[in-house]
Design a protein around this motif. Structure first.
Motif, PDB file in Angstrom:
ATOM      1  N   PRO A  65       0.817  -1.198   0.000  1.00 57.89           N
ATOM      2  CA  PRO A  65       0.000   0.000   0.000  1.00 57.89           C
ATOM      3  C   PRO A  65       0.857   1.256   0.000  1.00 57.89           C
ATOM      4  CG  PRO A  65      -0.783  -1.584   1.629  1.00 57.89           C
ATOM      5  CD  PRO A  65       0.518  -2.102   1.103  1.00 57.89           C
ATOM      6  N   GLY A  66       0.454   2.236  -0.846  1.00 59.07           N
ATOM      7  CA  GLY A  66       1.100   3.527  -0.853  1.00 59.07           C
ATOM      8  C   GLY A  66       2.381   3.579  -1.647  1.00 59.07           C
TER       9      GLY A  66
ATOM     10  N   ARG B  14       7.179   4.574  -1.490  1.00 57.84           N
ATOM     11  CA  ARG B  14       6.087   5.492  -1.162  1.00 57.84           C
ATOM     12  C   ARG B  14       6.468   6.891  -1.636  1.00 57.84           C
ATOM     13  NH1 ARG B  14       3.256   6.519   4.711  1.00 57.84           N
ATOM     14  NH2 ARG B  14       2.270   8.491   4.190  1.00 57.84           N
TER      15      ARG B  14
ATOM     16  N   VAL C  35      -8.774   0.467   9.531  1.00 57.06           N
ATOM     17  CA  VAL C  35      -8.011   1.022   8.402  1.00 57.06           C
ATOM     18  C   VAL C  35      -6.871   0.075   8.024  1.00 57.06           C
ATOM     19  CG1 VAL C  35      -6.528   2.921   7.656  1.00 57.06           C
ATOM     20  CG2 VAL C  35      -8.628   3.404   8.912  1.00 57.06           C
ATOM     21  N   ASP C  36      -6.189  -0.465   9.017  1.00 59.75           N
ATOM     22  CA  ASP C  36      -5.132  -1.454   8.739  1.00 59.75           C
ATOM     23  C   ASP C  36      -5.700  -2.650   7.966  1.00 59.75           C
ATOM     24  OD1 ASP C  36      -3.002  -0.116   9.886  1.00 59.75           O
ATOM     25  OD2 ASP C  36      -3.247  -1.055  11.832  1.00 59.75           O
TER      26      ASP C  36
ATOM     27  N   ALA D  49      -6.731  -1.697   4.377  1.00 62.64           N
ATOM     28  CA  ALA D  49      -5.546  -1.539   3.526  1.00 62.64           C
ATOM     29  C   ALA D  49      -5.033  -2.893   3.079  1.00 62.64           C
ATOM     30  CB  ALA D  49      -4.462  -0.775   4.277  1.00 62.64           C
TER      31      ALA D  49
ATOM     32  N   VAL E 202     -10.467   4.710   1.584  1.00 63.06           N
ATOM     33  CA  VAL E 202     -11.353   4.574   2.739  1.00 63.06           C
ATOM     34  C   VAL E 202     -12.238   5.815   2.788  1.00 63.06           C
ATOM     35  CG1 VAL E 202     -11.484   4.428   5.259  1.00 63.06           C
ATOM     36  CG2 VAL E 202      -9.749   3.130   4.037  1.00 63.06           C
TER      37      VAL E 202
ATOM     38  N   ALA F 241      -4.471   6.263   8.026  1.00 60.91           N
ATOM     39  CA  ALA F 241      -4.476   6.263   6.561  1.00 60.91           C
ATOM     40  C   ALA F 241      -3.271   7.027   6.019  1.00 60.91           C
ATOM     41  CB  ALA F 241      -5.777   6.877   6.041  1.00 60.91           C
TER      42      ALA F 241
ATOM     43  N   LEU G 258      -0.186   4.897   6.247  1.00 59.59           N
ATOM     44  CA  LEU G 258      -0.167   3.771   5.303  1.00 59.59           C
ATOM     45  C   LEU G 258      -0.112   4.213   3.845  1.00 59.59           C
ATOM     46  CD1 LEU G 258      -2.919   1.532   6.962  1.00 59.59           C
ATOM     47  CD2 LEU G 258      -0.450   1.100   6.963  1.00 59.59           C
TER      48      LEU G 258
ATOM     49  N   LEU H  45      -2.821   5.568   2.284  1.00 56.16           N
ATOM     50  CA  LEU H  45      -4.129   5.105   1.816  1.00 56.16           C
ATOM     51  C   LEU H  45      -5.071   6.303   1.735  1.00 56.16           C
ATOM     52  CD1 LEU H  45      -6.101   2.764   1.150  1.00 56.16           C
ATOM     53  CD2 LEU H  45      -6.527   2.567   3.618  1.00 56.16           C
TER      54      LEU H  45
ATOM     55  N   TRP I  19      -2.920  12.690   1.697  1.00 53.58           N
ATOM     56  CA  TRP I  19      -3.714  11.466   1.567  1.00 53.58           C
ATOM     57  C   TRP I  19      -5.168  11.624   1.997  1.00 53.58           C
ATOM     58  CZ3 TRP I  19      -1.546   7.751  -1.181  1.00 53.58           C
ATOM     59  CH2 TRP I  19      -0.150   7.721  -1.271  1.00 53.58           C
TER      60      TRP I  19
ATOM     61  N   ARG J 269      -3.665   4.165  -5.681  1.00 54.52           N
ATOM     62  CA  ARG J 269      -3.748   4.981  -4.473  1.00 54.52           C
ATOM     63  C   ARG J 269      -2.981   6.294  -4.602  1.00 54.52           C
ATOM     64  NH1 ARG J 269      -2.947   0.243   0.140  1.00 54.52           N
ATOM     65  NH2 ARG J 269      -4.989  -0.759  -0.149  1.00 54.52           N
TER      66      ARG J 269
END
Length: 390
Positions: free
Chosen positions: A2-3, A10, A98-99, A102, A109, A125, A128, A130, A149, A334
């Motif tokens: 993620p991300g 990231r 949220v975890d 993801a 979200v 978020a 992460l 997200l 984000w 994302r």
């Protein structure tokens, strides 16, 4: 992961915020019609101690919008799907959700009603990478630092509660009492009121509901010669017994009771208090007239809820409308989704929606969210009266 961007890392905040430098980060990228559903995580308080009535309205709006998006062809041919998690007004539960979301691969979200819970979700978020579109929470500081984000539809608390303070001043109130419970949200609201009223000679006295009974609240109001009492407390307890006690105390005849957080918006308030619940001004986020889309959505929401939809239901619908527009252009990526907040141009149920950076607000903010001070008409408690707009 993620991300991460296409190079396996990231993106830096300056890359995702590069629209400030004129870089083309709103490019839609590749489109991939057909295939598996595009999933959005949905957060809402659906059980106690969360305000489940508000959560039900929020979810109804989210679900109706998903239905409409899919009826119109989905996300470039892919169906849109909600993955719902109940926060129950618990910040830790929201962060855990949220975890989990993801890890399930959601594209973004959305949702949440309680400000402290939304803050926990926003912080997680952000960590992460997200995208999170907050529907209904108003706390100014959703994150400690500016983040690319997170975006928000509801107006910041400072804006709405300043309007509420202006309304009190226009009604001649300068001695204000607030019945309050420990909460970052309530403390922030009380500070906004105090700061707005002080230059005009207004005072705000805080009544700690951990130490006072409803009867003792009445004694304090009489002693302080307050002309207005604001309920910065939960519903139904202790808000309902406080209202009942004040209404029945002869010393407090003519006392204005207010609920800036919006408790009287919902049918449960009227059911609990009847006529006692009328004439209590609160904040809601609706325009004088809904857009044509809003009028149609309002009819569908009324059928879905079997009652008049609250502003929270419209916030839920607008949340998905915005995300659907973003996802159609970002391809459910994302990083591209987060980079698309400043490019949003969506006709919502309550007006055109665009996001910008607002001074003092750490997330992308819809600056045009409508605000009203409203109450239930004492002559007809099922009818709302608009007392002030801003």
């Amino acid at each position: 992961m993620p991300g991460m961007d296409t190079r396996g890392r990231r993106p830096r905040r300056d890359e995702t915020d590069a629209h400030h430098q004129g870089l083309p980060l709103c490019d839609p990228g590749e489109r991939q019609p057909g295939g598996s559903p595009v999933r959005i995580g949905a957060l809402a308080p659906l059980t106690r101690p969360g305000w489940a009535e508000a959560g039900r309205h929020l979810l109804a709006g989210l679900e109706l919008a998903v239905r409409d998006v899919n009826d119109a062809g989905g996300i470039v041919g892919r169906p849109l799907e909600l993955v719902v998690r109940d926060t129950a007004a618990d910040p830790r539960r929201a962060a855990t959700a949220v975890d989990e979301l993801a890890g399930l691969g959601v594209a973004a979200v959305a949702g949440e009603y309680h400000s402290v819970v939304a803050r926990a979700a926003a912080v997680r978020a952000d960590a992460l990478g997200l995208p999170f579109l907050c529907s209904s929470a108003v706390l100014d500081a959703l994150t400690e630092q500016p983040t690319p984000w997170v975006a928000r539809l509801a107006p910041p608390q400072s804006r709405g509660w300043r309007l509420y303070a202006d309304f009190l001043l226009s009604e001649g109130h300068s001695r204000i009492a607030v019945a309050t419970e420990p909460s970052v949200y309530w403390a922030s609201g009380a500070r906004v009121l105090r700061d707005r009223l002080a230059p005009y000679g207004g005072t705000v006295v805080e009544l700690d509901m951990r130490a006072l009974t409803p009867a003792a609240v009445c004694d304090e109001l009489a002693d302080h010669r307050a002309t207005a009492l604001l309920l910065l407390v939960g519903h139904p307890e202790p808000a309902v017994p406080i209202v009942e006690s004040v209404r029945r105390d002869r010393r407090l005849a003519g006392m204005t009771i207010g609920a800036p957080a919006g408790q009287p918006e919902f049918a449960g308030w009227a059911t609990s208090l009847g006529e006692d619940g009328a004439g209590i001004p609160f904040l809601r986020y609706l325009p004088e007239r809904l857009t044509p889309l809003g009028a149609r959505v309002g009819t569908s929401l009324r059928e879905r809820l079997a009652e008049a939809p609250s502003f929270v239901a419209f916030e839920g619908y607008d949340t998905v409308a915005v995300l659907a527009g973003v996802l159609r252009s970002s391809g459910a990526d994302r990083t591209r989704t987060a980079a698309s907040w400043p490019c949003v141009a969506v006709e919502g149920t309550r007006g055109p929606i665009r996001f910008s950076r607002v001074p003092g607000i750490s997330v992308w903010q819809w600056g045009g969210a409508p605000i009203q001070v409203v109450d239930r008409d004492p002559a007809q408690p099922g009818r709302f009266r608009v007392l002030r707009t801003g």
